[in-house]
Design an enzyme around this catalytic site. Structure first.
Site, PDB file in Angstrom:
ATOM      1  CB  ILE A   1      -0.993   0.053   1.185  1.00  0.00           C
ATOM      2  CG1 ILE A   1      -0.288   0.113   2.524  1.00  0.00           C
ATOM      3  CG2 ILE A   1      -1.995  -1.060   1.108  1.00  0.00           C
ATOM      4  CD1 ILE A   1      -1.214   0.616   3.613  1.00  0.00           C
ATOM      5  CG  ASP A   2       4.209   1.524   2.529  1.00  0.00           C
ATOM      6  OD1 ASP A   2       3.064   1.420   2.998  1.00  0.00           O
ATOM      7  OD2 ASP A   2       5.235   1.330   3.208  1.00  0.00           O
TER       8      ASP A   2
ATOM      9  NE  ARG B   1      -8.737  18.821  22.087  1.00  0.00           N
ATOM     10  CZ  ARG B   1      -9.573  17.960  22.630  1.00  0.00           C
ATOM     11  NH1 ARG B   1     -10.236  17.100  21.875  1.00  0.00           N
ATOM     12  NH2 ARG B   1      -9.752  17.924  23.933  1.00  0.00           N
TER      13      ARG B   1
ATOM     14  NE  ARG C   1      -6.971  15.222  23.354  1.00  0.00           N
ATOM     15  CZ  ARG C   1      -6.679  16.080  24.319  1.00  0.00           C
ATOM     16  NH1 ARG C   1      -5.485  16.624  24.387  1.00  0.00           N
ATOM     17  NH2 ARG C   1      -7.581  16.406  25.237  1.00  0.00           N
TER      18      ARG C   1
ATOM     19  CB  ILE D   1      -8.345   1.938   9.640  1.00  0.00           C
ATOM     20  CG1 ILE D   1      -8.958   1.495  10.971  1.00  0.00           C
ATOM     21  CG2 ILE D   1      -9.366   2.640   8.756  1.00  0.00           C
ATOM     22  CD1 ILE D   1      -9.311   2.605  11.915  1.00  0.00           C
TER      23      ILE D   1
HETATM   24  O1  F6P Z   1       4.665  -2.225   3.977  1.00  0.00           O
HETATM   25  C1  F6P Z   1       3.332  -2.015   4.208  1.00  0.00           C
HETATM   26  C2  F6P Z   1       3.053  -1.692   5.629  1.00  0.00           C
HETATM   27  O2  F6P Z   1       1.713  -1.418   5.609  1.00  0.00           O
HETATM   28  C3  F6P Z   1       3.900  -0.569   6.220  1.00  0.00           C
HETATM   29  O3  F6P Z   1       3.489   0.701   5.851  1.00  0.00           O
HETATM   30  C4  F6P Z   1       3.849  -0.861   7.684  1.00  0.00           C
HETATM   31  O4  F6P Z   1       4.974  -0.386   8.367  1.00  0.00           O
HETATM   32  C5  F6P Z   1       3.818  -2.348   7.724  1.00  0.00           C
HETATM   33  O5  F6P Z   1       3.238  -2.775   6.518  1.00  0.00           O
HETATM   34  C6  F6P Z   1       3.118  -2.908   8.920  1.00  0.00           C
HETATM   35  O6  F6P Z   1       2.934  -4.254   8.766  1.00  0.00           O
HETATM   36  P1  F6P Z   1       2.739  -5.350   9.890  1.00  0.00           P
HETATM   37  O7  F6P Z   1       2.467  -4.663  11.184  1.00  0.00           O
HETATM   38  O8  F6P Z   1       1.570  -6.164   9.404  1.00  0.00           O
HETATM   39  O9  F6P Z   1       4.003  -6.121   9.909  1.00  0.00           O
END
Ligand code: F6P
Length: 373
Positions: free
Chosen positions: A138-139, A174, A281, A288
């Site tokens: 997703i990155d 805020r 905050r 999600i």
């Molecule tokens: O690489 C995708 C990603 O969603 C990152 O942005 C995030 O750091 C990581 O996966 C978290 O993945 P998990 O907690 O499932 O190992």
């Protein structure tokens, strides 16, 4: 009957099921039987798979997650095994997987995963296994492809979250910090932040300074904007400091990011509250972003990647990652993505980072969004 196996590896994201549906529909049309290894490479090791027919994937594409489940961080070439005394050792168990694939009569393995998963795919290729990879993250940081599926669904979630935070921020006057995913590349923060109309966006590519963020917020306050929303990538960090990371004791090899938002919110409040009286905050959007229904963009991209994987297999064009570059279908050698180094070593073919002069950065600046510079 000719057989194709598919597995989904690494963290999940929206669109995995669209890829699976396309692999099954396209593969069956070409006369293949399709199996799905469960829990990524873990299922390949234990030979746990399910048969996927057209009925089992009917109208699956919209559903988030992966029906064949994911495993994260499993590396069969360096597999963590618990010893009797409770300590761990690492073993190369890849031959068991190779044996399973041969006994199951699999002609090609479709690996849907990020760079770590593709590194294993490359290493299996060296053992004579036919592989085709589908880029997943997703990155949106896989090189040689315009977009990763799951990315737009994720940044829609971010934009929605920013919008929600704006109304509550306004009521309470805020500053809201929203931490989002993005380890090395800030695409999610950038597009989600612009889409949600955030006031500041902090990316891994631009190191920030707390003093300057506070000056920006103070200036906004003095101009009459009594609330602000800041989107921060989990991989963003202060100039001269490291990323905020921790080691999960269950996965000691993996550095997990997370927590920068909470630290930043505290740092800002300490400096800003005495001046403007504003509270700060933090919200971490976390998983999600990876869940829920898949949006139409990602369904189409997932379908396209799945169909391309079958096209590659039909043409015996193995060892490739399917991609869409400049809008065109392309097939990139896996070694261009993860390098051709020793077993297990990933030397990326250049991460797909946010370039500081890209159109979205220019747009953000022209809108007056603060980017930490
Ligand atoms: O690489 C995708 C990603 O969603 C990152 O942005 C995030 O750091 C990581 O996966 C978290 O993945 P998990 O907690 O499932 O190992």
């Amino acid at each position: 009957m000719k057989k194709i196996a598919v597995l989904t590896s690494g963290g999940d994201c929206s669109g995995l099921n669209a890829v699976i549906e396309a692999v099954v529909r396209g593969g069956i049309k070409e006369g293949y039987e399709i199996i799905g290894f469960e829990r990524g490479y873990d299922g390949l090791l234990s030979n746990d798979y399910i048969k996927l027919d057209e009925r089992s994937v009917m109208d699956l594409s919209r559903k988030g997650g992966s029906i064949i489940r994911n495993s994260n961080k499993t590396n069969l070439f360096n597999f963590r095994v618990k010893k009797d005394d409770g300590t761990y050792e690492y073993k190369d168990v890849s031959d068991i997987a190779v044996k399973n694939l041969r006994e199951d009569d699999v002609e090609c393995l479709v690996v849907v995963g990020g760079d770590g998963s593709m590194t294993s795919a490359r290493d299996f290729m060296r053992k004579g296994i036919n592989v085709v990879c589908v880029p997943k993250t997703i990155d949106n940081d896989v090189p040689y492809t315009d977009r990763s599926f799951g990315y737009t669904t994720a940044y829609f979630h971010i934009a929605d979250a920013v919008q929600s935070l704006k109304t509550t921020a306004y009521s309470h006057e805020r500053v809201m910090v929203l931490e989002v995913m993005g380890r090395q590349a800030g695409w999610l923060a950038l597009e989600g932040g612009i889409g949600g109309n955030a006031d500041a966006i902090l990316l891994p590519e631009i190191n920030y300074e707390v003093e300057k963020i506070v000056a920006f917020l103070k200036d906004r306050f003095e101009k009459g904007y009594r609330s602000s929303v800041i989107v921060v990538s989990e991989g963003a960090h202060e100039r001269g400091k490291e990323q905020v990371a921790f080691i999960d004791k269950n996965y000691p090899d993996a550095v997990k990011l997370g927590g920068v938002g909470a630290i930043l919110a505290k740092q800002i409040e300490e400096k800003l509250k005495p001046i403007t009286g504003q509270e700060v905050r933090n919200t971490n959007l976390a998983y999600i972003q990876r869940g829920g229904d898949t949006n139409v963009n990602d369904i189409i991209l997932g379908f396209r990647y799945g169909a391309l994987a079958i096209r590659a297999i039909k043409n015996k064009d193995y060892g490739k990652m399917v991609a869409v570059k400049g809008g065109e279908d392309t097939f990139v050698p896996i070694t261009d993505i993860v390098g051709n180094g020793p077993v297990g070593e990933t030397s990326t073919g250049g991460a797909h980072n946010v370039e500081l002069d890209c159109p979205l950065i220019k747009c953000a600046k022209e809108l007056g969004i603060y980017l930490g510079e």
